[in-house]
Design an enzyme around this catalytic site. Structure first.
Site, PDB file in Angstrom:
ATOM      1  N   LEU B 136       0.720  -0.964   0.396  1.00 51.30           N
ATOM      2  CA  LEU B 136      -0.114  -0.071   0.213  1.00 51.30           C
ATOM      3  C   LEU B 136       1.059   1.261   0.310  1.00 51.30           C
ATOM      4  O   LEU B 136       0.540   1.998  -0.899  1.00 51.30           O
ATOM      5  CB  LEU B 136      -1.067   0.366   1.407  1.00 51.30           C
ATOM      6  CG  LEU B 136      -1.987   1.287   0.892  1.00 51.30           C
ATOM      7  CD1 LEU B 136      -2.662   1.411   0.057  1.00 51.30           C
ATOM      8  CD2 LEU B 136      -2.706   1.104   2.898  1.00 51.30           C
ATOM      9  N   ALA B 247      -4.271  -6.118  11.077  1.00 55.44           N
ATOM     10  CA  ALA B 247      -3.343  -5.308  11.685  1.00 55.44           C
ATOM     11  C   ALA B 247      -2.741  -4.542  12.643  1.00 55.44           C
ATOM     12  O   ALA B 247      -1.883  -4.721  13.913  1.00 55.44           O
ATOM     13  CB  ALA B 247      -2.101  -4.676  10.737  1.00 55.44           C
ATOM     14  N   GLU B 368       1.943   1.159  10.634  1.00 54.07           N
ATOM     15  CA  GLU B 368       0.627   1.057  10.646  1.00 54.07           C
ATOM     16  C   GLU B 368       0.195   2.241  11.552  1.00 54.07           C
ATOM     17  O   GLU B 368      -0.936   1.858  12.280  1.00 54.07           O
ATOM     18  CB  GLU B 368       0.269  -0.103  11.557  1.00 54.07           C
ATOM     19  CG  GLU B 368       0.775  -1.640  10.731  1.00 54.07           C
ATOM     20  CD  GLU B 368      -0.319  -2.171   9.801  1.00 54.07           C
ATOM     21  OE1 GLU B 368      -1.207  -1.507   9.395  1.00 54.07           O
ATOM     22  OE2 GLU B 368       0.494  -3.083   9.347  1.00 54.07           O
TER      23      GLU B 368
END
Lengths: 248, 389
Positions: B136, B247, B368
C-alpha cells in the site's frame, strides 16, 4: 489400539514453593500449574501409537477441578477423550493409583502410559502401582518403545546405559524424557478440544497409607568464602575442598 | 534468565477463557523454545528466521481467526491478540511476519477475494507454504495512501500495473503480493505473483530497527496482471484501510508483549545487579521506573482485552483500535527505554532483549499509522473536525 494416558497437574517448574500455614501443604496462591513434563511425553507416545495403529487415546487425571486445564491441553494435543476422576482432597501415591486403577479396569486399555513421575511430589510410584493393581506387566523409565504384534519392545534408561526389555500387551509404561519430542497443541487442536467433553466422575475412595506430617524447605545456602585472589591460596583451597567440603 | 511467567498484576487471567489461556501458553512456549534461542543471531545478521515459518504454519499462527474450511484455526480475536502479544515478546519482526500474513494478506483475500482466489491461496498461506506481502505504502505516500500513484490500466486480457511500493514487510520473500493500485481513479486490490515479468522486490538494507524482518520495495514496470487476479470484492481506500484495522489490532496486543519482555528483563536485572552493596531494585528511582512500567503494561492489557471483546462482539470502532495501537505502542517504547536505563551499559548488549525491542518499537511507533495520525483520528472522533483533510 486402546491407549490410556494418566496425567497430572503440577506447579510450574519455575515456581518458588512456599509452605502453607498448615505446614503440610504448599501455598497455591499465585502458583502457575502445568501438565507434568514426563506426562507430556506419555501423551505424545500415546498419540504416536494411535497414529500408527488407529484406535483412541483417553487421558485420565485424578484431582480437583483445576486438573481440567491439564486435561484440556491433552485434548488440544490430540487426545480423543478425557476423564477427570474428581477428588479435591489429598491422596498418597497408593490412593491416586487405586482411583486410577478402578477406572482403568472398566476402560480396559491395551496400553497404559504414565510419566515416570510427576514433578511435584516425585513419588515415581503411581504407574507401577496401577500396573500391579491391574495385574499387568510394566516397564518404567522408558526411552524407546516399539509396539509389534501384541508385544512391546522397550529400552529403559538405567545407570550408565539402557536395558532392553520385552513384554506382552496389555501393559503399562512409564515415560522418560527423550522417548519422543512432545508436540505443541496446535491452535486448531485447541479449538477442536473445546468441543470434546471432559467426563467427570468421583474418584473411588481409597485408604491413605502415607500421611504428610510436615513440609520443610531446604536449609538456605550459607555465604561463600573467598580465600584470596592469587595462586598462593591454592594449597589452602585444596585442603578445604578435601577436608571440609569433602568433594575431592 | 528465569523462564517468563507472564505479567498479571490485576488477575486478568480470570477474565480469559480456558482456550484463550491455552492459546497464550502454547505460543508462549513456542516463543521460549523456538524464537528466543535464535532471535539475537538473526537480529545481528539482519535476517528473518525463515526456519520458523513452517513451524508457525503448523502451529496455526497464520490467519488464525479465519475459518477452518481454509485450514485455519477459527480463533476469537482475544486469543489472536494473546498470540500476537507472545510473538512480539519474542520479536516485533516475528510478530510482523504473522501480522502481515494474517491481517494484510489472508484477510483481504478472505474478505474481498473470489472463491477461486480463496481456495487457491488461503490453505497454502495458512501453512506458510506460501508467503504473502501487502503493498500500500509508496515512497511519497505514507500517512496519505489515497494519493498513491501506482496505477492499473485495463486491457482486453487483464491489467497493466505500473508504480512502486516501499517499506513492504516480507516483500522479497513473498510468493504473492496484495497490491493496491488505482484503476480508473479508484483503489483496487491485485494479487501479483512472484516471478511475474516486470515485477521486482529488492530488499531494503541498513535498518537499525526490525532487523529480524524482511523489508522491501516492490517495483512494477508494465506488469501484466490476469483478469482473475483482481480482488473482486469492492473498490476504494476503505478496503486496504479495513486490512490495516486488522493488523493494528494485533499490534496493540503485540506492543504489550515487547513491553513485558523489557519489564521482565529489567525486573530480574534489578534484583541481581549490586551497587553500593545492595541490589539496584532496592533503590527508590529504580522502583519508580519498575512501577511505572508495570502500571502501563497493566493498563495496556486491559485496553487490549476490552478491545478484543468488542471486536469479538462485532462492535469495535476503528477509532478504538487507533486508541489501543497509539497508547500501547507509545508506552511500550517508553518502557523499553526505561528498561534500558535500568540495565545501564548492559542494556545495550544483545545478551539482553531490551535494546532490540527498543529499536523495533521505534518502527512500530510509526508504522501501521503513525502515532500522530492515530492522535488525529481520535482528535477528529471527539471533536468532529478532521485536522488532516
Amino acid at each position: 489400539m486402546k491407549v490410556a494416558v494418566c496425567i497430572n497437574h503440577v506447579p510450574d517448574t519455575e515456581t518458588k514453593i512456599k509452605v502453607s500455614s498448615d505446614g503440610v501443604s504448599i501455598d497455591k496462591a499465585g502458583v502457575n500449574f502445568m501438565l507434568s513434563p514426563y506426562d507430556e511425553v506419555a501423551i505424545e507416545e500415546g498419540l504416536k501409537i494411535k497414529e500408527k495403529f488407529k484406535g483412541e487415546v483417553t487421558a485420565l487425571s485424578l484431582g480437583g477441578d483445576s486438573h481440567k486445564e491439564t486435561l484440556r491441553k491433552a485434548l488440544a494435543m490430540g487426545v480423543d477423550k478425557a476423564v477427570l476422576l474428581k477428588d479435591e482432597g489429598v491422596r498418597d501415591s497408593f490412593g491416586v493409583a487405586a482411583g486410577l486403577a478402578a477406572e482403568l479396569k472398566s476402560l480396559s486399555p491395551d496400553i497404559i502410559l504414565f510419566g515416570k513421575q510427576s514433578i511435584d511430589y516425585d513419588g515415581a510410584q503411581v504407574g507401577t502401582l496401577v500396573a500391579e493393581m491391574l495385574g499387568m506387566p510394566s516397564a518404567a523409565v522408558v526411552v524407546k518403545m516399539d509396539v509389534e504384534d501384541g508385544k512391546v519392545f522397550c529400552e529403559r534408561e538405567i545407570e550408565g546405559g539402557h536395558e532392553v526389555v520385552e513384554t506382552k500387551l496389555p501393559a503399562a509404561f512409564l515415560a522418560q524424557k527423550g522417548l519422543n519430542e512432545p508436540r505443541y497443541p496446535s491452535l486448531k487442536g485447541i479449538m477442536a478440544a473445546k468441543n470434546k467433553p471432559i467426563e467427570e466422575k468421583p474418584a473411588v475412595a481409597a485408604e491413605i497409607r502415607v500421611e504428610t506430617t510436615a513440609m520443610k524447605k531446604p536449609v538456605p545456602k550459607s555465604a561463600g568464602k573467598i580465600l584470596g585472589t592469587d595462586k598462593s591460596v591454592v594449597p589452602e583451597l585444596i585442603r578445604l575442598l578435601h577436608e571440609e567440603a569433602k568433594v575431592i | 534468565m528465569p523462564k517468563f511467567q507472564g505479567v498479571d498484576f490485576f488477575n486478568i487471567e480470570s477474565l480469559l477463557s480456558e482456550e484463550e489461556i491455552l492459546v497464550r501458553n502454547t505460543v508462549r512456549e513456542f516463543v521460549d523454545d523456538e524464537v528466543l534461542p535464535i532471535i539475537e543471531k538473526h537480529n545481528r545478521a539482519g535476517t528473518f528466521p525463515m526456519e520458523l515459518a513452517p513451524k508457525m504454519g503448523e502451529l496455526g499462527l497464520m490467519g488464525a481467526t479465519l475459518p477452518e474450511e481454509y485450514g485455519c484455526a477459527g480463533l476469537n480475536n482475544v486469543s489472536y491478540g494473546l498470540m500476537m502479544q507472545e510473538l512480539e515478546r519474542g520479536d516485533s519482526g516475528v510478530r510482523s511476519f504473522a501480522s502481515v500474513q494474517s491481517g494484510l494478506v489472508m484477510y483481504p483475500i478472505f474478505a474481498f477475494g473470489s472463491s477461486k482466489q480463496k481456495d487457491h491461496w488461503l490453505p497454502k498461506l495458512a501453512k506458510a507454504e506460501k508467503i504473502g506481502c501487502f503493498g500500500l505504502t509508496e515512497p511519497d505516500f505514507g500517512s496519505n495512501p489515497g494519493g498513491m500513484i501506482t496505477r492499473a490500466d485495463e486491457k482486453s486480457d487483464g491489467y497493466i500495473l505500473n508504480g512502486a511500493k516501499m517499506w513492504i514487510t516480507n516483500g522479497t520473500v513473498a510468493d504473492v503480493a496484495v497490491v493496491w493500485a488505482k484503476l480508473n481513479g479508484k483503489v483496487n486490490g491485485f494479487l501479483v505473483e512472484k516471478g511475474t515479468p516486470g515485477f521486482t522486490a529488492p530488499e531494503m538494507k541498513g535498518k537499525h530497527s526490525l532487523r529480524a524482518s524482511v523489508t522491501s520495495e516492490l517495483i512494477f514496470q508494465d506488469v501484466h496482471i490476469p483478469k482473475e487476479n483482481r480482488l473482486p470484492g469492492g473498490e476504494g481506500l476503505r478496503l486496504p484501510l479495513s486490512c490495516l484495522s486488522q493488523a493494528r489490532y494485533g499490534i496493540a496486543w503485540g506492543a504489550i508483549g515487547a513491553a513485558m519482555a523489557c519489564y521482565d528483563s529489567a525486573l530480574n536485572y534489578s534484583k541481581t545487579r549490586i551497587q553500593f552493596g545492595r541490589p539496584i531494585g532496592s533503590f527508590q528511582l529504580t522502583q519508580a521506573k519498575l512501577v511505572h512500567m508495570l502500571t502501563e503494561i497493566t493498563k495496556g492489557q486491559l485496553v487490549s482485552l476490552q478491545l478484543g471483546r468488542l471486536k469479538d462482539a462485532g462492535k469495535v470502532r476503528f477509532q478504538q483500535i487507533s486508541f489501543a495501537k497509539r497508547n500501547n505502542v507509545f508506552h511500550a517504547l517508553e518502557i523499553a527505554r526505561e528498561a534500558r536505563s535500568i540495565l545501564g551499559a548492559n542494556g545495550i548488549l544483545d545478551e539482553y532483549p531490551v535494546m532490540r525491542h527498543a529499536a523495533n518499537l521505534e518502527s512500530v511507533l510509526t508504522y501501521e499509522g503513525t502515532h500522530e495520525m492515530h492522535t488525529l483520528i481520535l482528535g477528529e472522533d471527539i471533536t468532529g473536525v478532521a485536522a488532516f483533510e
